[in-house]
Structures are given as structure tokens and as C-alpha cells.
Design a protein around this motif. Structure first.
Motif, short mmCIF file in Angstrom:
data_model
loop_
_atom_site.label_atom_id
_atom_site.label_comp_id
_atom_site.label_asym_id
_atom_site.label_seq_id
_atom_site.Cartn_x
_atom_site.Cartn_y
_atom_site.Cartn_z
N ARG A 84 0.83 -1.20 0.00
CA ARG A 84 0.00 0.00 0.00
C ARG A 84 0.87 1.26 0.00
O ARG A 84 0.60 2.20 -0.74
CB ARG A 84 -0.95 -0.01 1.20
N CYS A 129 -5.05 7.49 -1.48
CA CYS A 129 -5.06 7.77 -0.05
C CYS A 129 -4.02 6.86 0.60
O CYS A 129 -3.56 5.90 0.00
CB CYS A 129 -6.44 7.51 0.53
N CYS A 137 -10.22 7.02 0.99
CA CYS A 137 -10.96 7.74 -0.05
C CYS A 137 -12.43 8.02 0.29
O CYS A 137 -12.88 9.16 0.14
CB CYS A 137 -10.86 6.98 -1.37
N CYS A 155 -9.72 5.00 -4.70
CA CYS A 155 -8.52 4.89 -5.53
C CYS A 155 -8.20 3.41 -5.80
O CYS A 155 -8.86 2.51 -5.26
CB CYS A 155 -7.34 5.57 -4.83
N CYS A 188 -7.52 1.47 -2.54
CA CYS A 188 -8.73 1.07 -1.80
C CYS A 188 -9.38 -0.14 -2.47
O CYS A 188 -9.83 -1.06 -1.79
CB CYS A 188 -9.74 2.21 -1.74
ZN LIG Z 1 -8.08 5.26 -1.53
#
Ligand SMILES: [Zn+2]
Length: 279
Positions: free
Chosen positions: A68, A83, A91, A122, A125
Motif C-alpha cells: 500500500r 489515499c 478515499c 482509488c 482502496c
Molecule cells: Zn483510496
């Protein structure tokens, strides 16, 4: 009609597995994460995370964190909104859509929930999950298949006080270079560009641009993939925005050659016009 297959959990049209063996290149430290409150007068021992049989492991949640955060850098380099997924920075919250999304789910307006999730999250996510939604990728726990443990004496940093406790030394245990771990991720309904995105992150790890675990400033946490296997079943294009990639269903290669062969996926990521999050 937008094709929401990538974010749907009720159908599996494609399953993609990437697995292999990871070789530790510099000391690796995945800690147990609880060495506050030690006795400053004695040398404490900070051990690596192990399973019940004493085999070092890297939890799936650690991998997810590594992917991530490196992914965030990769996406920002492509000027895509993303994010961190940490705390309240996710998000659905950033776009003030979390309540709408929850209401759609509660009232069983699945199409609305899919639309909100599609538009206001995004790639991170969607792939790795966010508040109340599981991701499209699952990271399995890595287990050491060959390992040696070492220790190094370091000055302890007290996590509770946030400062170096004067004179407190800690014996930090680590996994020695040359040790080997399993690695496996399973993706459902992944577009080619999302596969390319995951491979880009993996290549950055392999090439030494990303460290995993603790003590990164001391050069810890470099790893390489010594062999990898790609296994892909089902549809070969997911979603309207996806870019076709011609690739065999199974590829088995050692590290460098594998990433060379998988380039078409990484190019799909570089060229895809990712339509979300809308803003
Ligand atoms: Zn996100």
C-alpha cells in the motif's frame, strides 16, 4: 453501464496467483511489536515474529502495508489520486461518501453502493480494501523455509516515551541474509493494469527500492524474489478501461527474467486511463 467486475465480490471471473520464493539480502526484522516497558538496567531481547513452531513469518498484513505505501508512491508518480489508508485518510472519507455508501449497503441498493465505491475510491482502496470493504487481493503469510537468526545489540527506543531511554540496550533478533521465505498473493477479478501495478511494486521491492520490516535506516529489509510463478485463470480483460495483454496462463521464471516477461502487464498499468476516483 459501467462494468464493475473488478470491485464485485459476488462473482469470480478471473483468479490470478503470483507466488514464489523470497531471498533475504540484508538483515530482516519483522518484530513482535511490544518491547515497551523493558527494564532499562538489563539487556532486553527483541525477537522476530515466529509461528508456534519457531519459524519466522511475515504476516499478510505486513505485506499489505508494504504494497500500500509503495503503491501510494507509484500512483502519485503517475499523478493519480490516492489515499494512505491510514487513520481517517481513506478515499470514502476524503470524498465524504462513507455515509452514502453505508446507507446504500444497509438499504440493499447494491448497484448504488457499487457506483459510489467505484467512483470515490482509488486503486489502493479497490485492491487492498478500506473501511468495511475487503480488497481484491489477498496476501498470504510468508513462512521461512530456510533461515538463520542473528542478533545485534542496539540502543533501545522507548515507544511509550518516544525518546531513547538512556543506556538501555536491546538485543535485536533478525533473520540473516540468505534466508528464504514463501510468498503468495491471490487476486480476484483483477484488470491487467492492476496486475501490472502489483508487479511494479514487486519489482521495486526486488530491485531494492523498497525495504520491508524494521530498522530500514540501518539498511535492513532488502529482499529479492529468486523464483516466481504467475498463474491466471478466467477472463483476460476486466472492465471497460482495461488494456488487453497477451500472456500465457502460467509463467515460471527466476526473479529478473520473470519481471522481464511480465512487462506487458506493467505497460498496461502505465498506459491505462484509470477513470477513478472522480473529482
Ligand atoms: Zn483510496
Amino acid at each position: 453501464m459501467v462494468d464493475y467486475t473488478f470491485i464485485r465480490k459476488d462473482v469470480i471471473k478471473r483468479q490470478t496467483v503470483i507466488e514464489g520464493i523470497l531471498e533475504v539480502q540484508s538483515p530482516l526484522r519483522i518484530g513482535v511489536g511490544k518491547f515497551g516497558g523493558m527494564d532499562p538496567a538489563s539487556i532486553a531481547r527483541d525477537t522476530v515474529l515466529k509461528d508456534a513452531e519457531g519459524t519466522p513469518i511475515i504476516p499478510g498484513s505486513s505485506w499489505k502495508g508494504v504494497f500500500r505505501s509503495e503503491g501510494e508512491r507509484v500512483l502519485k508518480r503517475r499523478n493519480l489520486i490516492t489515499c494512505s489508508g491510514v487513520g481517517r485518510d481513506y478515499c470514502l472519507n476524503n470524498f465524504r461518501k462513507y455515509d452514502d455508501f453505508q446507507r446504500s449497503l444497509r438499504e440493499n441498493y447494491i448497484e448504488d453502493a457499487l457506483k459510489t465505491f467505484w467512483n470515490y475510491t482509488c486503486l489502493n482502496c479497490k485492491l487492498f480494501g478500506t473501511m468495511s470493504v475487503i480488497g481484491a487481493v489477498k496476501f498470504l503469510e510468508s513462512r521461512a523455509i530456510e533461515f538463520k537468526l542473528g542478533t545485534r545489540t542496539m540502543v533501545a527506543i522507548s515507544r511509550t516515551e518516544g525518546a531513547a531511554a538512556r543506556g538501555a540496550l536491546v538485543q535485536v533478533e533478525f533473520v540473516e541474509p540468505g534466508s528464504k521465505f514463501t510468498f503468495k498473493i491471490i487476486g480476484n477479478n483483477l484488470p491487467n493494469y492492476a496486475i501490472g501495478y502489483l508487479l511494479t511494486i514487486m519489482k521495486n521491492i526486488h530491485d531494492g527500492f523498497v525495504q520491508i520490516g524494521g530498522h530500514k535506516s540501518r539498511g535492513f529489509g532488502l529482499v529479492k524474489f529468486v523464483n516466481l510463478r504467475f498463474l491466471d485463470k478466467g477472463e483476460k480483460k476486466i472492465g471497460d478501461e482495461d488494456i488487453p495483454v497477451s500472456m500465457q496462463d502460467e509463467i515460471k521464471e527466476d526473479g529478473d527474467k520473470f519481471f522481464e516477461k511480465m512487462k506487458p502487464f506493467m505497460e498496461a498499468f502505465n498506459n491505462a486511463k484509470i477513470p477513478y476516483p472522480v473529482h
